[in-house]
Design a protein around this motif. Structure first.
Motif, mmCIF file in Angstrom:
data_model
loop_
_atom_site.group_PDB
_atom_site.id
_atom_site.type_symbol
_atom_site.label_atom_id
_atom_site.label_comp_id
_atom_site.label_asym_id
_atom_site.label_seq_id
_atom_site.Cartn_x
_atom_site.Cartn_y
_atom_site.Cartn_z
ATOM 1 N N ASP A 33 51.944 51.647 -14.849
ATOM 2 C CA ASP A 33 52.472 52.352 -13.690
ATOM 3 C C ASP A 33 51.793 53.696 -13.450
ATOM 4 O O ASP A 33 51.902 54.266 -12.373
ATOM 5 C CB ASP A 33 53.993 52.513 -13.799
ATOM 6 N N VAL A 66 48.518 53.918 -13.758
ATOM 7 C CA VAL A 66 47.133 53.571 -13.456
ATOM 8 C C VAL A 66 46.842 53.737 -11.965
ATOM 9 O O VAL A 66 45.746 54.107 -11.569
ATOM 10 C CB VAL A 66 46.835 52.127 -13.895
ATOM 11 N N PHE A 67 47.840 53.445 -11.152
ATOM 12 C CA PHE A 67 47.643 53.462 -9.709
ATOM 13 C C PHE A 67 48.060 54.804 -9.129
ATOM 14 O O PHE A 67 49.150 55.293 -9.397
ATOM 15 C CB PHE A 67 48.466 52.353 -9.050
ATOM 16 N N HIS A 68 47.188 55.403 -8.372
ATOM 17 C CA HIS A 68 47.516 56.699 -7.795
ATOM 18 C C HIS A 68 47.446 56.597 -6.282
ATOM 19 O O HIS A 68 46.446 56.144 -5.735
ATOM 20 C CB HIS A 68 46.551 57.763 -8.296
ATOM 21 N N THR A 101 46.957 57.662 -2.388
ATOM 22 C CA THR A 101 45.965 58.514 -1.753
ATOM 23 C C THR A 101 46.426 59.973 -1.812
ATOM 24 O O THR A 101 47.578 60.263 -1.490
ATOM 25 C CB THR A 101 45.806 58.095 -0.283
ATOM 26 N N GLN A 104 49.181 61.911 0.362
ATOM 27 C CA GLN A 104 49.996 60.925 1.074
ATOM 28 C C GLN A 104 51.079 60.410 0.139
ATOM 29 O O GLN A 104 50.774 59.735 -0.831
ATOM 30 C CB GLN A 104 49.139 59.743 1.531
ATOM 31 N N ALA A 105 52.321 60.720 0.416
ATOM 32 C CA ALA A 105 53.404 60.204 -0.411
ATOM 33 C C ALA A 105 53.699 58.766 0.003
ATOM 34 O O ALA A 105 53.841 58.484 1.192
ATOM 35 C CB ALA A 105 54.642 61.069 -0.239
ATOM 36 N N PRO A 106 53.786 57.847 -0.958
ATOM 37 C CA PRO A 106 54.119 56.468 -0.590
ATOM 38 C C PRO A 106 55.518 56.398 0.005
ATOM 39 O O PRO A 106 56.382 57.181 -0.396
ATOM 40 C CB PRO A 106 54.054 55.705 -1.907
ATOM 41 N N PRO A 107 55.757 55.489 0.932
ATOM 42 C CA PRO A 107 57.114 55.332 1.447
ATOM 43 C C PRO A 107 58.047 54.889 0.323
ATOM 44 O O PRO A 107 57.609 54.203 -0.598
ATOM 45 C CB PRO A 107 56.987 54.227 2.503
ATOM 46 N N THR A 108 59.291 55.292 0.397
ATOM 47 C CA THR A 108 60.252 54.875 -0.617
ATOM 48 C C THR A 108 61.221 53.885 0.003
ATOM 49 O O THR A 108 61.358 53.812 1.235
ATOM 50 C CB THR A 108 61.060 56.073 -1.148
ATOM 51 N N ILE A 109 61.889 53.154 -0.865
ATOM 52 C CA ILE A 109 62.841 52.149 -0.377
ATOM 53 C C ILE A 109 63.942 52.813 0.450
ATOM 54 O O ILE A 109 64.447 52.234 1.417
ATOM 55 C CB ILE A 109 63.415 51.336 -1.556
ATOM 56 N N PHE A 159 63.687 52.910 4.163
ATOM 57 C CA PHE A 159 63.917 51.662 4.898
ATOM 58 C C PHE A 159 65.406 51.407 5.130
ATOM 59 O O PHE A 159 65.781 50.645 6.002
ATOM 60 C CB PHE A 159 63.327 50.474 4.128
ATOM 61 N N TRP A 219 67.464 45.944 7.393
ATOM 62 C CA TRP A 219 66.592 46.912 6.706
ATOM 63 C C TRP A 219 65.848 46.236 5.566
ATOM 64 O O TRP A 219 64.668 46.528 5.318
ATOM 65 C CB TRP A 219 67.393 48.102 6.157
ATOM 66 N N PHE A 277 61.892 45.836 4.687
ATOM 67 C CA PHE A 277 61.315 46.248 3.407
ATOM 68 C C PHE A 277 60.588 45.075 2.735
ATOM 69 O O PHE A 277 59.520 45.259 2.127
ATOM 70 C CB PHE A 277 62.400 46.808 2.483
ATOM 71 N N PHE A 316 57.319 44.829 4.233
ATOM 72 C CA PHE A 316 56.483 45.916 3.693
ATOM 73 C C PHE A 316 55.911 45.532 2.326
ATOM 74 O O PHE A 316 54.716 45.684 2.064
ATOM 75 C CB PHE A 316 57.326 47.190 3.597
ATOM 76 N N TRP A 330 50.228 50.968 -2.023
ATOM 77 C CA TRP A 330 50.312 52.421 -2.113
ATOM 78 C C TRP A 330 50.306 52.867 -3.563
ATOM 79 O O TRP A 330 49.728 53.862 -3.927
ATOM 80 C CB TRP A 330 51.625 52.902 -1.492
ATOM 81 N N GLY A 354 51.402 51.359 -7.860
ATOM 82 C CA GLY A 354 51.680 50.220 -8.727
ATOM 83 C C GLY A 354 53.109 49.738 -8.627
ATOM 84 O O GLY A 354 53.400 48.558 -8.830
ATOM 85 N N TYR A 412 54.715 49.089 -6.179
ATOM 86 C CA TYR A 412 54.880 48.100 -5.106
ATOM 87 C C TYR A 412 54.075 46.834 -5.358
ATOM 88 O O TYR A 412 53.878 46.034 -4.459
ATOM 89 C CB TYR A 412 54.510 48.715 -3.757
ATOM 90 N N ARG A 442 52.278 43.913 -13.786
ATOM 91 C CA ARG A 442 52.294 45.167 -14.537
ATOM 92 C C ARG A 442 52.801 44.961 -15.959
ATOM 93 O O ARG A 442 53.166 45.914 -16.648
ATOM 94 C CB ARG A 442 53.185 46.190 -13.806
ATOM 95 N N THR A 500 41.584 48.235 -11.850
ATOM 96 C CA THR A 500 42.095 49.010 -10.718
ATOM 97 C C THR A 500 41.160 48.946 -9.514
ATOM 98 O O THR A 500 41.581 49.138 -8.385
ATOM 99 C CB THR A 500 42.293 50.488 -11.117
ATOM 100 N N ILE A 516 43.560 50.794 -2.616
ATOM 101 C CA ILE A 516 44.624 51.737 -2.308
ATOM 102 C C ILE A 516 44.661 51.899 -0.794
ATOM 103 O O ILE A 516 43.648 52.105 -0.138
ATOM 104 C CB ILE A 516 44.367 53.084 -3.001
ATOM 105 N N ARG A 517 45.863 51.760 -0.261
ATOM 106 C CA ARG A 517 46.032 51.789 1.187
ATOM 107 C C ARG A 517 45.606 53.139 1.767
ATOM 108 O O ARG A 517 46.094 54.174 1.339
ATOM 109 C CB ARG A 517 47.497 51.528 1.498
#
Lengths: 267, 288
Positions: A247, A249-251, A253, A256-261, A264, B106, B110, B113, B122, B124, B126, B132, B279, B284-285
């Motif tokens: 978890d 490992v992935f960063h 951009t 840019q904050a990733p959208p959160t659940i 939604f 909703w 999601f 998404f 975006w 890991g 997701y 993982r 990776t 990455i988006r």
């Protein structure tokens, strides 16, 4: 193969006779332990060690975050070959980043036994299953058949069990060379051969003896020994300890904050 | 152009699927989708020493379900059919009229998404938890690989061939842990109702997905599983999902489990150390 099976059968008949002898009053502590239908000690239950072997198998004084311990190695010192000892010292100096346990690798054998988490033995009619709370590690001890032909790199090895009297003897090979024995850098190669002996001393205590052999790393086989205790709490059960290896490992951009659940969900 | 390409891929996939079904039928017998028959009106389950139906053994799902997507239709499975020449699996386990999960609005957004994230995430968090190295969860383990069941007076143990997952289903009436103790596999309690083993799963953390493309729940999810021992080598398995935070109504998945010959369940490490996380292949988006 079938001869081997006959051999096992004879061994279990012997075990039953032996048990019958003990039950008839020959006065060993093992007379009051639970047994399965075929007379072997019933190892089923939830167990845990109570020691500091996960930090260091050898005797050690306290350090920050590490309790002191008298060690579990017979003779106190692991008999490394000279070059291997240098490797151990290097491992130890860099343990915070090199210990494979910090990368979420499965801990291997015997380290999984003395991690500070409970494990459950499910003693079935066919095999003996060790289910560990730590990273849901599992060992199936196969009571029939021989080791598979190698080389196989399995973190938890290929484990074959047999009964010697009231002792479950587990012979394991085919290990991945990446695991360590503890946080102190003690290590092995792919030639690791582990023989564990689980003896039920009382209904709530196992005597655990392990012989470790690896001619690439050690000058001779060596032994560790420790008690394993039954977790006696009412309604004791295993929970989970998952290790989140990837978890970080992935960063996202930068900036840019990733959208959160929650974004939604309807208000 | 791209749309046309996708349409033709879809057509090829559909054809391949039909051919694959034909092949299965032609070969007949004990293929990977062979469903053992129910026992008939006079059949009664064999009982074990404790007087419960004896379901010990190795069981495998036989309803052609893919962990790629559990929802109906090839739309969700387009990519699946292009990876490594996999045989399309067309099982539709969701027992709703449209074979889809009845998400709240909703949650449907999601889920879309998460599906998009599959092509470039975006973060890991997701991506499929299985990718993982985390626990696969229920009921997905049941259509991922074989399971080995053992029975005891106070519990049933289930070991899964995939990812060395296991569960203990206590049958001794003990309470669930406090509700704030959340678990990937949840906490299972079971009892027998005639020839059906009923297990109730609570304490779920809502992090495990039902498939690779992100079919999901929240941690309000509870499950009730019904394992109907309906023939000597057959269990009709149904699991009902209730999650008022994500679904309009409870929904059920169904599948046939077949008893297969015992074989040694060898270590099945998923990612632990055997593969370095690649990776680079996970784009990455970019900001939108």
């Amino acid at each position: 193969m079938s001869k081997r099976f006959v051999g096992w059968t004879m061994a279990s008949v012997f075990a039953v006779l032996l048990t019958a002898g003990q039950a008839a009053g020959q006065g060993t502590a093992a007379a009051n332990i639970p047994r399965t239908a075929d007379g072997t000690p019933d190892l089923s239950g939830i167990w845990q060690v109570m020691n500091t072997a996960a930090f260091d198998l050898e005797p050690h004084q306290a350090q920050e975050g590490v309790p002191a311990g008298l060690g579990v190695v017979e003779g106190n010192v692991i008999p490394y070959l000279p070059e291997a000892l240098e490797q151990r010292e290097m491992n130890r100096a860099n343990r915070d980043t090199l210990d494979p346990e910090t990368k979420c690798f499965l801990p291997g054998v015997p380290r999984i036994t003395y991690m500070e988490y409970p494990f459950q033995i499910v003693h079935t009619s066919r095999n003996v299953q060790f289910l560990y709370e730590y990273v849901h590690a599992v060992r199936h001890i196969f009571m029939e058949g021989e080791h598979l032909p190698g080389r196989i790199d399995w973190f938890m090895g290929d484990s074959r069990g047999r009964w010697e009297g009231d002792t479950l003897v587990v012979d394991s090979v085919h290990f991945d060379p990446q695991t360590w024995f503890d946080r102190a850098g003690n290590f092995h190669s792919e030639d690791l051969h582990v023989v564990e002996r689980y003896t039920m001393v009382t209904a709530d205590r196992l005597d655990y003896q392990v012989t470790i052999e690896d001619p690439q790393v050690f000058s001779r086989p060596w032994n560790i020994r420790m008690p394993i205790y039954r977790r006696a709490e009412e309604n004791m059960q295993l929970l989970e300890y998952e290790c989140y290896a990837f978890d970080d490992v992935f960063h996202p951009t930068p900036g840019q904050a990733p959208p959160t659940i929650d974004q939604f969900r309807e208000p | 152009m791209k749309r046309r390409l996708m349409a033709s891929i879809r057509a090829i996939a559909a054809t391949a699927a039909v051919l694959s079904l034909v092949t299965t039928v032609t070969i007949g017998g004990q293929g990977r989708n062979f469903q053992p028959p129910a026992g008939g009106p006079d059949w009664t389950p064999p009982l074990n020493a404790y007087g419960d139906p004896d379901i010990e053994g190795r069981w495998t799902e036989r309803s052609d379900i893919t962990t790629y997507s559990i929802q109906a239709g090839l739309d969700d499975r387009d990519e699946h059919t292009q990876i490594g020449g996999q045989r399309p699996q067309l099982g539709e386990p969701i027992m709703t009229p449209d074979k889809k999960i009845p998400y709240l609005p909703w949650a449907a957004t999601f889920a879309d998404f998460l599906h998009e994230q599959h092509y470039g995430a975006w973060t890991g968090a997701y991506l499929d938890p299985v990718s993982r190295g985390l626990l696969e969860g229920l009921p997905r383990l049941h259509y991922q690989g074989a399971m080995e069941i053992y029975q005891f007076p106070d519990y049933i143990s289930v070991s899964y061939a995939y990812g060395h997952a296991y569960r203990i289903i206590y049958t001794d009436g003990r309470p669930h842990p406090p509700s704030n103790v959340k678990l990937w596999m949840g906490d299972s309690r079971g009892h027998w109702e005639g020839d059906t083993f009923v297990s109730e799963v609570t304490n779920l953390n809502g992090q495990a997905w039902f498939d690779i493309v992100g079919s999901f729940s929240t941690d309000a999810l509870t499950m009730v599983e019904r394992w109907k021992f309906s023939g000597p080598e057959r269990i009709d398995y149904e699991v009902t999902m209730t999650d008022p935070n994500a679904y309009r109504e409870p929904w059920t998945m169904g599948m046939v489990l077949a008893k297969t010959e015992y074989e040694e369940m060898w270590p099945s490490e998923v990612w632990e150390g055997t593969v370095i996380a690649d990776t680079d292949s996970l784009s990455i988006r970019p900001p939108q």
